[in-house]
Write a protein that holds these residues in place. Structure first.
Motif, PDB file in Angstrom:
ATOM      1  N   TYR A  69       0.824  -1.201   0.000  1.00 12.28           N
ATOM      2  CA  TYR A  69       0.000   0.000   0.000  1.00 12.28           C
ATOM      3  C   TYR A  69       0.860   1.254   0.000  1.00 12.28           C
ATOM      4  O   TYR A  69       1.898   1.313   0.672  1.00 12.28           O
ATOM      5  CB  TYR A  69      -0.936   0.003   1.210  1.00 12.28           C
ATOM      6  N   ALA A  70       0.399   2.254  -0.729  1.00 13.68           N
ATOM      7  CA  ALA A  70       1.113   3.535  -0.771  1.00 13.68           C
ATOM      8  C   ALA A  70       0.975   4.231   0.581  1.00 13.68           C
ATOM      9  O   ALA A  70      -0.140   4.449   1.041  1.00 13.68           O
ATOM     10  CB  ALA A  70       0.551   4.416  -1.877  1.00 13.68           C
ATOM     11  N   PRO A  71       2.084   4.587   1.212  1.00 14.05           N
ATOM     12  CA  PRO A  71       2.010   5.278   2.491  1.00 14.05           C
ATOM     13  C   PRO A  71       1.648   6.761   2.349  1.00 14.05           C
ATOM     14  O   PRO A  71       1.124   7.370   3.271  1.00 14.05           O
ATOM     15  CB  PRO A  71       3.409   5.115   3.076  1.00 14.05           C
ATOM     16  N   VAL A  72       1.933   7.329   1.180  1.00 12.98           N
ATOM     17  CA  VAL A  72       1.624   8.732   0.896  1.00 12.98           C
ATOM     18  C   VAL A  72       1.129   8.827  -0.556  1.00 12.98           C
ATOM     19  O   VAL A  72       1.440   7.975  -1.381  1.00 12.98           O
ATOM     20  CB  VAL A  72       2.858   9.663   1.078  1.00 12.98           C
ATOM     21  N   SER A  73       0.369   9.874  -0.835  1.00 13.84           N
ATOM     22  CA  SER A  73      -0.054  10.139  -2.213  1.00 13.84           C
ATOM     23  C   SER A  73       1.068  10.874  -2.938  1.00 13.84           C
ATOM     24  O   SER A  73       1.765  11.705  -2.340  1.00 13.84           O
ATOM     25  CB  SER A  73      -1.314  11.009  -2.219  1.00 13.84           C
ATOM     26  N   GLY A  74       1.229  10.558  -4.220  1.00 10.69           N
ATOM     27  CA  GLY A  74       2.267  11.223  -4.995  1.00 10.69           C
ATOM     28  C   GLY A  74       2.535  10.486  -6.288  1.00 10.69           C
ATOM     29  O   GLY A  74       1.684   9.763  -6.792  1.00 10.69           O
ATOM     30  N   THR A  75       3.754  10.671  -6.793  1.00 10.65           N
ATOM     31  CA  THR A  75       4.169  10.070  -8.059  1.00 10.65           C
ATOM     32  C   THR A  75       5.382   9.181  -7.819  1.00 10.65           C
ATOM     33  O   THR A  75       6.330   9.594  -7.147  1.00 10.65           O
ATOM     34  CB  THR A  75       4.515  11.168  -9.084  1.00 10.65           C
ATOM     35  N   PRO A 108       4.241  17.388   1.192  1.00  6.60           N
ATOM     36  CA  PRO A 108       5.452  17.075   1.961  1.00  6.60           C
ATOM     37  C   PRO A 108       5.193  16.780   3.438  1.00  6.60           C
ATOM     38  O   PRO A 108       5.987  16.100   4.073  1.00  6.60           O
ATOM     39  CB  PRO A 108       6.316  18.324   1.799  1.00  6.60           C
ATOM     40  N   THR A 109       4.081  17.274   3.985  1.00  6.58           N
ATOM     41  CA  THR A 109       3.801  17.037   5.406  1.00  6.58           C
ATOM     42  C   THR A 109       3.125  15.692   5.656  1.00  6.58           C
ATOM     43  O   THR A 109       2.919  15.308   6.809  1.00  6.58           O
ATOM     44  CB  THR A 109       2.913  18.160   5.990  1.00  6.58           C
ATOM     45  N   ALA A 110       2.776  14.959   4.600  1.00 12.40           N
ATOM     46  CA  ALA A 110       2.068  13.673   4.755  1.00 12.40           C
ATOM     47  C   ALA A 110       2.886  12.673   5.570  1.00 12.40           C
ATOM     48  O   ALA A 110       2.323  11.865   6.318  1.00 12.40           O
ATOM     49  CB  ALA A 110       1.717  13.091   3.397  1.00 12.40           C
ATOM     50  N   VAL A 111       4.208  12.724   5.451  1.00  8.41           N
ATOM     51  CA  VAL A 111       5.071  11.793   6.183  1.00  8.41           C
ATOM     52  C   VAL A 111       4.897  11.979   7.695  1.00  8.41           C
ATOM     53  O   VAL A 111       4.948  11.020   8.463  1.00  8.41           O
ATOM     54  CB  VAL A 111       6.550  11.973   5.765  1.00  8.41           C
ATOM     55  N   ASP A 112       4.644  13.226   8.114  1.00  9.62           N
ATOM     56  CA  ASP A 112       4.469  13.510   9.543  1.00  9.62           C
ATOM     57  C   ASP A 112       3.281  12.764  10.147  1.00  9.62           C
ATOM     58  O   ASP A 112       3.247  12.508  11.347  1.00  9.62           O
ATOM     59  CB  ASP A 112       4.274  15.011   9.777  1.00  9.62           C
ATOM     60  N   GLY A 113       2.312  12.404   9.323  1.00 11.11           N
ATOM     61  CA  GLY A 113       1.127  11.713   9.804  1.00 11.11           C
ATOM     62  C   GLY A 113       1.288  10.208   9.951  1.00 11.11           C
ATOM     63  O   GLY A 113       0.378   9.535  10.444  1.00 11.11           O
ATOM     64  N   LEU A 114       2.441   9.683   9.551  1.00 14.36           N
ATOM     65  CA  LEU A 114       2.682   8.244   9.657  1.00 14.36           C
ATOM     66  C   LEU A 114       3.139   7.886  11.063  1.00 14.36           C
ATOM     67  O   LEU A 114       3.493   8.749  11.860  1.00 14.36           O
ATOM     68  CB  LEU A 114       3.720   7.808   8.619  1.00 14.36           C
ATOM     69  N   LEU A 115       3.145   6.593  11.368  1.00 18.11           N
ATOM     70  CA  LEU A 115       3.524   6.118  12.695  1.00 18.11           C
ATOM     71  C   LEU A 115       5.006   6.331  12.974  1.00 18.11           C
ATOM     72  O   LEU A 115       5.847   6.127  12.091  1.00 18.11           O
ATOM     73  CB  LEU A 115       3.226   4.618  12.829  1.00 18.11           C
ATOM     74  N   THR A 116       5.321   6.706  14.194  1.00 18.18           N
ATOM     75  CA  THR A 116       6.711   6.757  14.632  1.00 18.18           C
ATOM     76  C   THR A 116       7.177   5.331  14.908  1.00 18.18           C
ATOM     77  O   THR A 116       6.354   4.399  14.976  1.00 18.18           O
ATOM     78  CB  THR A 116       6.851   7.580  15.924  1.00 18.18           C
ATOM     79  N   ALA A 117       8.465   5.157  15.116  1.00 18.94           N
ATOM     80  CA  ALA A 117       8.995   3.828  15.445  1.00 18.94           C
ATOM     81  C   ALA A 117       8.346   3.296  16.720  1.00 18.94           C
ATOM     82  O   ALA A 117       7.984   2.117  16.805  1.00 18.94           O
ATOM     83  CB  ALA A 117      10.510   3.881  15.587  1.00 18.94           C
ATOM     84  N   GLY A 118       8.162   4.147  17.713  1.00 19.11           N
ATOM     85  CA  GLY A 118       7.544   3.729  18.964  1.00 19.11           C
ATOM     86  C   GLY A 118       6.108   3.273  18.776  1.00 19.11           C
ATOM     87  O   GLY A 118       5.680   2.253  19.330  1.00 19.11           O
ATOM     88  N   ALA A 119       5.349   4.018  17.979  1.00 18.18           N
ATOM     89  CA  ALA A 119       3.954   3.654  17.721  1.00 18.18           C
ATOM     90  C   ALA A 119       3.877   2.354  16.916  1.00 18.18           C
ATOM     91  O   ALA A 119       3.004   1.508  17.172  1.00 18.18           O
ATOM     92  CB  ALA A 119       3.245   4.783  16.993  1.00 18.18           C
ATOM     93  N   TYR A 120       4.782   2.177  15.953  1.00 20.66           N
ATOM     94  CA  TYR A 120       4.800   0.931  15.176  1.00 20.66           C
ATOM     95  C   TYR A 120       5.175  -0.256  16.059  1.00 20.66           C
ATOM     96  O   TYR A 120       4.604  -1.334  15.961  1.00 20.66           O
ATOM     97  CB  TYR A 120       5.743   1.047  13.969  1.00 20.66           C
ATOM     98  N   ARG A 121       6.125  -0.047  16.954  1.00 26.48           N
ATOM     99  CA  ARG A 121       6.525  -1.107  17.885  1.00 26.48           C
ATOM    100  C   ARG A 121       5.325  -1.553  18.731  1.00 26.48           C
ATOM    101  O   ARG A 121       5.081  -2.739  18.889  1.00 26.48           O
ATOM    102  CB  ARG A 121       7.675  -0.606  18.781  1.00 26.48           C
TER     103      ARG A 121
END
Length: 126
Positions: A69-75, A108-121
């Motif tokens: 799955y695409a983690p962010v929208s883009g090209t 460019p700010t879409a990455v900020d909305g993804l899980l941090t390493a701690g949240a993914y853990r």
């Protein structure tokens, strides 16, 4: 085996980069371990538009076929052509040579909305 400098999705993709240029995308160690021996990867061509949360390709293992799955929208700026001949490198080096695609994000700010390493853990340990 969850690098602190990456961002993550609940679907087990990782993202390297802050979104100001291209971001590199792959699947996590957790995902490759669950899939087993990877035998084939289908990835989009450079120039393909992708939408966050939508499928952008597939990974086939000896156990199953799974969507990527695409983690962010883009090209899509690039895809890892080496995986055509050696998809198993995803199993041995998921955060390095086993990367899948590079995407130029629409936002460019879409990455900020993804899980941090701690949240993914926390997600993978629950």
């Amino acid at each position: 085996m969850i690098p602190e400098d990456l961002r993550y999705t609940a679907e087990h993709e990782w993202v390297a980069g802050d979104g100001t240029g291209t971001v590199r995308v792959g699947i996590t160690h957790f995902a490759q371990d669950a899939l087993g021996d990877i035998v084939y990867v289908q990835l989009p061509d450079a120039g393909t538009a992708v939408t966050a949360g939508d499928s952008l390709g597939e990974i086939e293992s000896t156990k199953s076929v799974s969507e990527i799955y695409a983690p962010v929208s883009g090209t899509v700026a690039a895809r890892n052509e080496a995986l055509g001949d050696t998809p198993e490198v995803i199993n041995t080096d998921p955060y390095g040579a086993g990367w899948l695609v590079e995407i130029t994000p629409d936002d460019p700010t879409a990455v900020d909305g993804l899980l941090t390493a701690g949240a993914y853990r926390e997600l993978t340990e629950s």
